[in-house]
Write a protein that holds these residues in place. Structure first.
Motif, PDB file in Angstrom:
ATOM      1  N   GLN A  86       0.770  -0.985  -0.002  1.00 36.52           N
ATOM      2  CA  GLN A  86       0.110  -0.194   0.102  1.00 36.52           C
ATOM      3  C   GLN A  86       0.581   1.099  -0.023  1.00 36.52           C
ATOM      4  N   ARG A  87       1.842   1.459   0.780  1.00 38.69           N
ATOM      5  CA  ARG A  87       2.806   2.589   0.776  1.00 38.69           C
ATOM      6  C   ARG A  87       3.554   2.377  -0.509  1.00 38.69           C
ATOM      7  N   THR A  88       3.943   1.506  -1.257  1.00 38.79           N
ATOM      8  CA  THR A  88       4.442   1.524  -2.397  1.00 38.79           C
ATOM      9  C   THR A  88       3.510   2.416  -3.464  1.00 38.79           C
ATOM     10  N   GLU A  90       1.015   4.204  -2.840  1.00 40.27           N
ATOM     11  CA  GLU A  90       1.040   5.682  -2.265  1.00 40.27           C
ATOM     12  C   GLU A  90       2.074   6.586  -2.762  1.00 40.27           C
ATOM     13  N   GLU A  91       3.241   5.967  -2.668  1.00 42.37           N
ATOM     14  CA  GLU A  91       4.374   6.778  -3.279  1.00 42.37           C
ATOM     15  C   GLU A  91       4.335   6.734  -4.607  1.00 42.37           C
ATOM     16  N   PRO A  94       0.310   9.025  -5.799  1.00 41.87           N
ATOM     17  CA  PRO A  94      -0.131   9.886  -4.628  1.00 41.87           C
ATOM     18  C   PRO A  94      -1.686  10.296  -4.423  1.00 41.87           C
ATOM     19  N   GLY A 137       8.270  -0.429   3.966  1.00 37.38           N
ATOM     20  CA  GLY A 137       7.694   0.514   2.872  1.00 37.38           C
ATOM     21  C   GLY A 137       8.638   1.883   2.588  1.00 37.38           C
ATOM     22  N   ASP A 140       9.377   8.217   3.498  1.00 39.26           N
ATOM     23  CA  ASP A 140       8.508   9.317   3.512  1.00 39.26           C
ATOM     24  C   ASP A 140       7.098   9.196   3.094  1.00 39.26           C
ATOM     25  N   THR A 141       6.663   7.743   3.636  1.00 36.82           N
ATOM     26  CA  THR A 141       5.315   7.644   2.922  1.00 36.82           C
ATOM     27  C   THR A 141       4.450   7.428   4.333  1.00 36.82           C
ATOM     28  N   PRO A 142       3.158   7.637   4.468  1.00 36.02           N
ATOM     29  CA  PRO A 142       2.395   7.573   5.663  1.00 36.02           C
ATOM     30  C   PRO A 142       2.495   5.968   6.102  1.00 36.02           C
ATOM     31  N   PRO A 145      -1.812   4.849   5.264  1.00 38.72           N
ATOM     32  CA  PRO A 145      -2.340   5.462   4.444  1.00 38.72           C
ATOM     33  C   PRO A 145      -4.152   5.284   4.537  1.00 38.72           C
TER      34      PRO A 145
END
Length: 293
Positions: A86-88, A90-91, A94, A137, A140-142, A145
């Motif tokens: 998920q973080r990937t 989101e990166e 965005p 992850g 610098d990603t939440p 998310p």
């Protein structure tokens, strides 16, 4: 538009049959849905493509539409892997990917995936705990998310209100949208999926609507009894009509409005057709003219 659904838009498409298509066909269909103005493209995870890979295909084929993995099976990947994926996304994209977690089904978890199926509520709560503390992850990603829970019963809806952005409710009558809104409260996102059959009129769509309602019945039987359908197995016309919006575009648009009036923030349309291997582009186009996409 509700602030809760600003990134989703008012109306989306539930692509329940994308696993029947080749990857090039999936990309083409996603681009069509976006060009028609639908705000979100939803899809389930059953026995076809892996959900995070499918999401990447759809996100790369579109420019600004939200892609929602609406039924990501919690038995398909451990929570650390899910968090990293998920973080990937989101990166890379965005604000465009929404994770919807699903507590699966015993036959999928045990017979196909080889896991032991646990109590849904406790298992989901533990999964969310691990998701929130996962160490992997991109930088610098939440840490957590946005996510929603695929919820039918009131207990899972309450957990969604507590631990997620909100809930997605698949294939329930408008009366249950009111129930879900009451449980989620004023702050929780409520995205509902409406099963529908589009045709010339209600007589033209009645048979497929009944077949669709029959397929949806097993997982919803007790909830439907609670809504006043005392004998769901009879599949009377009142129950079929409550589960499946069918008829012309105006009939389906009216049902969408009823969900909004009952408290939904976003409605996705799961269009059923006699030819599930062919995407209903003409129907998507016709409905887009009648809906607030």
């Amino acid at each position: 538009m509700s602030a809760r659904s600003r990134d989703l838009g008012r109306v989306g498409i539930w692509a329940g049959d994308f696993d029947r298509l080749s990857a090039p066909e999936v990309r083409k269909a996603a681009a069509v849905i976006e060009d028609l103005g639908y705000g979100t493209l939803w899809f389930p995870e059953l026995t076809g493509r892996e959900a995070m890979a499918q999401a990447a295909i759809l996100l790369s084929a579109t420019r600004h539409m939200t892609v929602a993995a609406g039924m990501t099976d919690i038995y398909a990947r451990d929570p650390v892997t899910a968090a990293a994926a998920q973080r990937t996304l989101e990166e890379a994209f965005p604000g465009r990917f929404l994770l919807g977690l699903w507590d699966s089904h015993p036959s999928l978890a045990e017979n196909i995936r080889g896991h032991r199926f646990g109590p849904p509520l406790a298992t989901m709560r533990s999964y969310l705990d691990a998701l929130d503390t996962a160490p992997f992850g991109p930088p610098d990603t939440p840490a957590s998310p946005h996510r929603v829970l695929a919820a039918l019963g009131p207990d899972m809806l309450a957990l969604a209100a507590e631990r997620a952005r909100g809930a997605t409710v698949l294939g329930m009558p408008v009366a249950y949208t009111r129930t879900a809104r009451a449980i989620l409260g004023d702050d929780g996102l409520l995205a509902v999926t409406q099963m529908c059959v589009l045709g010339h009129d209600r007589a033209d769509t009645a048979d497929l609507a009944r077949t669709t309602a029959a397929a949806a019945l097993p997982n919803r039987r007790e909830l439907l009894r609670g809504l006043g359908h005392e004998n769901p197995e009879a599949l009377d016309d009142r129950l079929v009509d409550a589960l499946v919006a069918h008829g012309g575009a105006a009939d389906i648009a009216h049902r969408v409005k009823e969900h909004f009036d009952a408290g939904a923030d976003h409605v996705s349309l799961h269009l059923m057709t006699p030819t599930p291997d062919a995407q209903p582009v003409r129907q998507w186009e016709e409905l887009a003219l009648h809906l607030p996409v």
